[in-house]
Design an enzyme around this catalytic site. Sequence first.
Site, PDB file in Angstrom:
ATOM      1  N   CYS A 200      -3.975  -5.925   5.236  1.00  0.00           N
ATOM      2  CA  CYS A 200      -3.972  -4.737   6.098  1.00  0.00           C
ATOM      3  C   CYS A 200      -3.478  -5.005   7.515  1.00  0.00           C
ATOM      4  O   CYS A 200      -2.291  -5.219   7.703  1.00  0.00           O
ATOM      5  CB  CYS A 200      -5.347  -4.085   6.074  1.00  0.00           C
TER       6      CYS A 200
ATOM      7  N   HIS B 117      -8.121  -4.128   0.374  1.00  0.00           N
ATOM      8  CA  HIS B 117      -9.390  -4.713   0.797  1.00  0.00           C
ATOM      9  C   HIS B 117     -10.286  -4.760  -0.419  1.00  0.00           C
ATOM     10  O   HIS B 117      -9.893  -4.445  -1.515  1.00  0.00           O
ATOM     11  CB  HIS B 117     -10.096  -3.784   1.792  1.00  0.00           C
TER      12      HIS B 117
HETATM   13  N1  GLN Z   1      -5.117  -0.663  12.099  1.00  0.00           N
HETATM   14  C1  GLN Z   1      -4.267  -0.649  10.942  1.00  0.00           C
HETATM   15  C2  GLN Z   1      -4.015   0.744  10.369  1.00  0.00           C
HETATM   16  O1  GLN Z   1      -4.827   1.618  10.510  1.00  0.00           O
HETATM   17  C3  GLN Z   1      -4.849  -1.562   9.901  1.00  0.00           C
HETATM   18  C4  GLN Z   1      -6.184  -1.098   9.421  1.00  0.00           C
HETATM   19  C5  GLN Z   1      -6.905  -2.074   8.572  1.00  0.00           C
HETATM   20  O2  GLN Z   1      -6.752  -3.290   8.713  1.00  0.00           O
HETATM   21  N2  GLN Z   1      -7.742  -1.540   7.702  1.00  0.00           N
HETATM   22  O3  GLN Z   1      -2.987   0.962   9.774  1.00  0.00           O
END
Ligand code: GLN
Length: 253
Positions: free
Chosen positions: A99, A195
Amino acid sequence: MKDRSDMKITIGHLYPDLLNLYGDRGNVACMVRRCLWRGIWAETVECGIGEPIDFSRFDIVLLGGGSDREQMIAGRNLKKARQQFCDYIEDHGVVIAVCGGYQLLGKYYQTKAGMIEGLGLLDIYTQQEEGRLIGNIVLDSELSDLPVVGFENHGGRTFLNGCRPFGRVLHGAGNDGRSGYEGVVYKNVIGTYLHGPLLPKNPRICDYLIEKALERKYGPVSLKKLDDRLEMAANEAVCRRFLKSWKSVMAVG
Ligand code: GLN
């Protein structure tokens, strides 16, 4: 081939306090356990903000997910070790980036609040769009004979510029909600929005990373099979819920 008891891998967990959304730490625990169950020694080195990072020590690097703010701090810090990180990747070092960590490998992440500069290690980029892509996700990936299952939650849409995706989306949104692809694979790097954490429910992907790390260090290896009934049951539970033709996917995969 070396005896397993002589083999050892070192996992570099970058910014565990900052980039640890949805249990990314579980990915490290999973890699360590699956090594130890096979008599392969595995240790974790955690690197925090401001600490020097010595990539030459690592066999696997994990970069987890984070909010935009945390991602920006991690990115700024990691810039100092960019060349070393780049050399590590080009030398087939293993990386699993999830992510926010996945986005950081690219050139930039354009948010409404401004531009978050990426490390530019991969030829990909991310743009924030209206709404977040949230939910369970299932992929078909060349790297696994089982569907890859996980959970995604991202505002950024990632564009691959012709790079190889990690998988084809069977359920969920993926990189941008439109292309039908998820994640990226470059040499021994996997970048993904999954995740969950990713690895406990996807033992094949975990073993792929371990195998690549051992091969780079010791030459060809063949990993001992483990009793994966619990892992398979967890994987299957997600597939049953979200894939109508789950059996046929398995047959093709
Ligand atoms: N901040 C990034 C987004 O919203 C990654 C989010 C995350 O790692 N869950 O795209």
